[in-house]
Structures are given as structure tokens and as C-alpha cells.
Design a protein around this motif. Structure first.
Motif, short mmCIF file in Angstrom:
data_model
loop_
_atom_site.label_atom_id
_atom_site.label_comp_id
_atom_site.label_asym_id
_atom_site.label_seq_id
_atom_site.Cartn_x
_atom_site.Cartn_y
_atom_site.Cartn_z
N GLN A 59 72.86 42.85 -8.32
CA GLN A 59 73.37 44.13 -7.81
C GLN A 59 72.31 45.22 -7.80
O GLN A 59 72.30 46.08 -6.92
CB GLN A 59 74.60 44.56 -8.61
CG GLN A 59 75.83 43.68 -8.35
CD GLN A 59 76.20 43.65 -6.88
OE1 GLN A 59 75.80 42.75 -6.14
NE2 GLN A 59 76.95 44.64 -6.43
N ARG A 60 71.41 45.18 -8.75
CA ARG A 60 70.33 46.17 -8.79
C ARG A 60 69.38 46.00 -7.60
O ARG A 60 68.99 46.99 -6.96
CB ARG A 60 69.55 46.03 -10.10
CG ARG A 60 68.41 47.04 -10.27
CD ARG A 60 67.49 46.60 -11.39
NE ARG A 60 66.76 45.37 -11.05
CZ ARG A 60 66.28 44.52 -11.95
NH1 ARG A 60 66.47 44.72 -13.24
NH2 ARG A 60 65.63 43.43 -11.56
N ASP A 61 69.01 44.77 -7.28
CA ASP A 61 67.98 44.53 -6.28
C ASP A 61 68.52 44.23 -4.89
O ASP A 61 67.78 44.34 -3.90
CB ASP A 61 67.09 43.36 -6.72
CG ASP A 61 66.20 43.70 -7.90
OD1 ASP A 61 66.23 44.87 -8.34
OD2 ASP A 61 65.51 42.81 -8.41
N GLN A 65 67.89 34.29 -15.37
CA GLN A 65 67.48 35.26 -14.37
C GLN A 65 66.07 35.06 -13.80
O GLN A 65 65.37 36.02 -13.48
CB GLN A 65 67.58 36.70 -14.93
CG GLN A 65 68.98 37.11 -15.33
CD GLN A 65 69.36 36.67 -16.72
OE1 GLN A 65 68.65 36.95 -17.69
NE2 GLN A 65 70.47 35.97 -16.83
N ALA A 74 66.44 40.34 -1.26
CA ALA A 74 65.92 41.62 -1.76
C ALA A 74 65.11 42.33 -0.69
O ALA A 74 65.14 43.56 -0.58
CB ALA A 74 65.07 41.38 -3.01
N ALA A 77 74.05 41.55 -12.77
CA ALA A 77 73.46 42.90 -12.83
C ALA A 77 72.13 42.94 -12.11
O ALA A 77 71.82 43.92 -11.40
CB ALA A 77 73.30 43.32 -14.29
N VAL A 78 71.30 41.89 -12.25
CA VAL A 78 70.03 41.83 -11.52
C VAL A 78 70.28 41.78 -10.01
O VAL A 78 69.63 42.48 -9.23
CB VAL A 78 69.22 40.60 -11.97
CG1 VAL A 78 67.99 40.41 -11.09
CG2 VAL A 78 68.81 40.74 -13.43
N GLY A 123 72.62 44.22 -4.04
CA GLY A 123 73.81 45.04 -3.88
C GLY A 123 74.83 44.47 -2.92
O GLY A 123 75.09 45.04 -1.86
N ASP A 142 74.61 39.21 -16.95
CA ASP A 142 73.22 39.67 -16.87
C ASP A 142 72.63 39.33 -15.50
O ASP A 142 71.90 40.14 -14.91
CB ASP A 142 72.39 39.02 -17.97
CG ASP A 142 72.69 39.56 -19.36
OD1 ASP A 142 73.37 40.60 -19.45
OD2 ASP A 142 72.25 38.94 -20.34
N LEU A 176 80.01 46.42 -12.26
CA LEU A 176 78.72 46.09 -11.66
C LEU A 176 78.67 46.44 -10.18
O LEU A 176 77.72 46.07 -9.48
CB LEU A 176 78.43 44.60 -11.87
CG LEU A 176 78.12 44.21 -13.31
CD1 LEU A 176 78.16 42.69 -13.49
CD2 LEU A 176 76.74 44.74 -13.74
#
Length: 502
Positions: A46-48, A346, A356, A43-44, A50, A40, A95
Motif C-alpha cells: 500500500q505504501r509503494d 517482504q 510500483a 503495508a509495503v 496503493g 507487514d 491499511l
């Protein structure tokens, strides 16, 4: 007090912003990736942000169950099992992140001694049989190539061991023994395919005593393959231990950049001089229980390093993406000084936002200075990263930006001692070791950056941007032209009625 002079940002780029800062990120030991909270958190990230690669210890340790000797019909035989390896790598690729493989530590049944490191007991002794070690390496790499394809695995750097110059990580810090391990390992990797990337020696910040030069001399004399050079960088002094924590002094952040530059300086004139350099671990403190990692100070301290480190190396890997780590044992509190950009569950730390913000910068560099980096996207949007010197009082940064149209819209996101700082909120609520759901909601809310918006006039194709930076602030400002679409009859002066229609 005199007003700071305005910096005129040119309209033409002075360079390009590379992505060495996002090429890799660190992680706790390999098998932690089997856990839900770990996935989890990644995933955060990689989303914000990468990241492209992820590196951690323990690929070959017993927790992964790869090396499995057994007896059958009176003979010792060997099984190499990849049940957990496959699950971890599959999760990574799902991911959008690839492994940066570190080959270590030693399986107990293959170890020549019982010395271990960390709470979870990674064995740090040479193999009792270099032949069986080579078979283990060859089988592991061959399995990965078979499962994921040669073209894919060619993109995964393969690093031999971790900090062999330190007695804690390699028995007696025996360089000759490491050289033998490196040679056996590198040749085993290349037997699978010569195009695979193998390198090392992943030395510590304290290895400025000729370790790299002697490594270069060894591989040159023996003709051993090396595709990249790796080392680590930290700036903290000796640990001052307290129960479940550490305090340390910090050298100026510029010392990290000096450590980044050190490998190429030390390797001048050797066969390794032009190879890629990877900083496979860096942070302020090397202790996983130093509260500095949780603070706005850490983000401001590392801002000039993250913004400028790509000029010196091919990658530099923040250690680590998550507080799911456990080298010093299971954490005793949500905020405990862990390396992570995220806590367990998280909660974002200020240094998360530094990364970010970097992910929202453009490719073209228009200007850079001691406290700012100005970039532009292909569509013309300008993004400014600015920071206050860590620990110093804030100051004002005045920029004149190239701009089009009559006005620009400026979106500002910032973290400092009060904004985007869940650690500060946690301390104020009494430092709960295991926050209740309601408290976690407050902490997630407190972790979000402060946000504000401005509309600035454009004169002579320039927009003036004044940024008052608070103590330990890191801020991102994104600027784009205003395209006004309000109808001509709209008048905010008449929100409550009255007046006369035009």
C-alpha cells in the motif's frame, strides 16, 4: 544494424491513464490476514503501490468461524459469528484497502458433500440447505453494513463463488446448480440493500465454451440481479509437476488481453453487455509453485498487459500481492514460485517494481507503443515506462520528449536480469530455503531497482532520451526541468583547488 528511429512524443495528451490496474489485488485465503507477516507485506504494497480493493477465497470457510450451528434445549439453532471477519476487515481498512468480497467456500456443516480444494480444504459442494445459505449470506452482509456503514459497503463488490466452471472448485462444474446458488445469493444480498453490488460468475480462462452466455440467459429469464461480470485470465499450459514445483509453457502475453476482452464480446446483445467487467484474477501461470513468478521475465511479460489492460476492463486483479498463500501447502523455500509481488519477509520481486513504476506515472497519456508508455503529471513532469519484450534480446528506445527550460533532469529506475532481481541473487547464494538474517539483508538489497541520473539538454523545446533496454528489463524514467540554484562562483573544476577566481 540500423539505428532505431526516434519517436516524437506529442506535447498534447492523446488520452488519460485510468487506474483499472490498481483497482484490485488478489490475496491468499481470508484468515491469513490475521498474521503479522501478511499485514507487514500489505503495508509495503500500500505504501509503494496503493491498491483500492483486495480479493481472496474463504470468507465463509470454517477457518473464519462465521457459520456456527448448535443445539439448545433439544433444538438446532444458528449463530453467525464475525470475530475474525471484523479483525481482517479492520486491518484492511487501516491499511487503506477495501474488500472485494468473494462469497465462498461452503462451511462443512452446511455442505452437501465432502469434496474440497487446496491444502487447507475449502469445501466446494452446494449447500445442503439453500435457505440456510441465504441466511448466512444475509447475516454476513448485514453485519458488514451495520459495522462499517452502508455508504462504505456499497463500494465493496460482492462476487458469488470462484471458478464454478471447474470441477475442482464446484462439484461436477454443474452450471444449473451454480445458477441456483447465484440466484439465492444475489437475492439475499439485495435484501440487505438494493444498492449493494453483486456479480459473477468468476469463471476460469477455460470457460470460453458459452458459460457466460448461458449465465446471461439465466439471469435475464429469471430477472436475477447482476451488477458486474467477472472472469479470470492466465496464459500457462498444463502443469508439468516436479516435487514442490511446476513448469509450464506460456502463450504470448497478448493472450491475456484477449481474455480481458472476451466477456464483452461474448455478452454482446445480452442484458449484461454494458455492465462493468472485473478480471478478479490474472497472472502468467495459474500454479502457486512456478518459479516464473519470481523472475524478471514475468515483469517484462506482464508489462504490456498492465500498461494496456485498462482499455478493455474496469479492473484486473494481480494474483496475488504476497507469497503468504498456502493453496498447495506451506512453502518450502523463500523463493518457491509463489504468485506474490512480495516473498515472505517482504523481499520485492521484479513484478512488484512493474506495479510500483505504474504508481509513479502521470494521468495524461502522451504516447504509447509496443514497448513504452509516456505520461505527464499535472505539474508538467513526464514519466516514461518502457520494457523489453520478454525473453528477447534488449533493444534501444529513442524518444523525443516535450520539455521546458534549458535542461532537464532524468531519474531512471530499472529492473532486469541483474538489477532489482533478488531471485537471481538468491540462486547465486545457493538457493537457501531459510535465509539467515545476513542473507535476507543481501536479498533485500538485491531487490532494489538499479538507479541512475542524467542531465539532458533541451533544444527547440525537446529533449532526446535514449534508453538501452537490457534483456527482460522494465524501466521508469522521470523527467523534469532543471532549476539551477548553484551560486555563480561555484566551479567544479576547482574541487581540488587551483585556477583563478572569476
Amino acid at each position: 544494424m540500423t539505428s532505431p528511429s526516434r519517436i516524437d512524443v506529442p506535447s498534447q495528451p492523446v488520452g488519460r491513464l485510468g487506474d483499472a490496474w490498481r483497482a484490485c489485488v488478489g490475496t491468499g485465503r481470508f484468515d491469513l490476514a490475521l498474521r503479522r507477516d501478511y499485514q507487514d507485506s500489505l503495508a509495503v504494497i500500500q505504501r509503494d503501490i496503493g491498491f483500492r480493493h483486495i480479493r481472496g477465497h474463504g470468507l465463509l470457510s470454517d477457518n473464519m468461524g462465521v457459520y456456527r450451528p448448535y443445539e439448545w434445549q433439544g433444538q438446532r439453532r444458528m449463530l453467525h459469528a464475525f470475530t475474525y471477519v471484523d479483525q481482517v476487515v479492520d486491518a484492511y481498512l487501516d491499511l487503506g484497502i477495501r474488500p472485494f468480497l468473494e462469497l465462498g467456500f461452503m462451511p462443512r456443516a452446511l455442505a452437501s458433500g465432502d469434496q474440497t480444494v487446496f491444502w487447507w480444504g475449502g469445501n466446494v459442494t452446494p449447500p445442503s440447505s439453500h435457505r440456510e445459505w441465504a441466511d448466512l449470506v444475509r447475516a454476513t452482509v448485514a453485519h458488514l453494513v451495520d459495522r462499517y456503514g452502508l455508504d462504505e459497503v456499497r463500494t465493496w463488490p460482492i462476487e458469488v463463488w470462484n471458478e464454478p466452471d471447474l470441477r475442482d472448485f464446484w462439484k461436477d462444474a454443474d452450471q444449473a446448480a451454480y445458477h441456483r446458488l447465484y440466484e439465492v445469493t444475489a437475492l439475499a444480498v439485495k435484501e440487505v440493500d438494493t444498492s449493494l453490488q453483486v456479480g459473477g460468475p468468476a469463471v476460469s480462462p477455460g470457460a470460453d465454451d458459452g458459460w457466460l452466455a448461458r449465465f446471461a440467459e439465466f439471469v435475464e429469464e429469471r430477472g436475477v440481479p447482476v451488477d458486474f461480470v467477472s472472469r479470470h485470465a492466465y496464459t500457462s499450459g498444463p502443469a508439468q509437476h516436479v516435487p514442490f514445483g511446476s513448469h509450464q509453457t506460456l502463450a504470448p502475453a497478448g493472450r491475456l488481453l484477449e481474455q480481458f476482452a472476451a466477456p464483452r464480446q461474448e455478452l454482446k446483445g445480452t442484458r449484461l453487455a454494458e455492465l462493468p467487467v472485473h478480471i478478479t484474477e490474472f497472472n502468467s501461470s495459474y500454479c502457486p509453485d512456478n518459479l516464473i513468478h519470481d523472475t524478471a521475465y514475468n515483469a517484462a511479460y506482464l508489462a504490456p498487459v498492465v500498461a494496456g489492460g485498462g482499455d478493455l476492463v474496469d479492473s484486473f486483479s494481480y494474483w496475488t500481492f504476497s507469497d503468504m498463500f498456502e493453496e498447495a501447502g506451506v512453502p518450502t523455500a523463500l523463493f518457491h514460485g509463489g504468485f506474490g509481488l512480495l516473498t515472505h519477509r517482504q523481499v520485492k520481486k521484479p513484478t512488484f517494481h512493474l506495479y510500483a513504476f505504474m504508481a509513479r506515472l502521470g494521468d495524461e497519456v502522451l504516447a504509447r507503443g509496443d514497448d513504452h508508455l509516456v505520461t505527464r503529471h499535472p505539474d508538467g513532469r513526464i514519466a516514461v515506462l518502457a520494457w523489453a519484450a520478454a525473453g528477447a534480446d534488449g533493444h534501444t528506445l529513442r524518444l523525443s520528449l516535450p520539455a521546458a527550460g534549458d535542461e532537464v533532469f532524468a531519474r531512471r529506475s530499472h529492473v532486469d536480469e541483474e538489477r532489482g532481481n533478488a531471485y537471481r541473487a538468491w540462486r547465486r547464494m545457493g538457493s537457501p530455503r531459510s535465509p539467515r538474517p545476513r542473507q535476507l539483508d543481501v536479498l533485500h538489497e538485491a531487490a532494489e531497482p538499479g538507479r541512475s541520473h542524467l542531465r539532458l539538454p533541451v533544444r527547440d523545446m525537446r529533449a532526446s532520451l535514449d534508453l538501452a533496454l537490457e534483456r527482460n528489463e522494465v524501466t521508469l524514467v522521470e523527467v523534469e526541468p532543471v532549476v539551477e540554484e548553484a551560486p555563480p562562483w561555484w566551479d567544479e573544476g576547482r574541487l581540488l583547488g587551483g585556477g583563478t577566481a572569476g
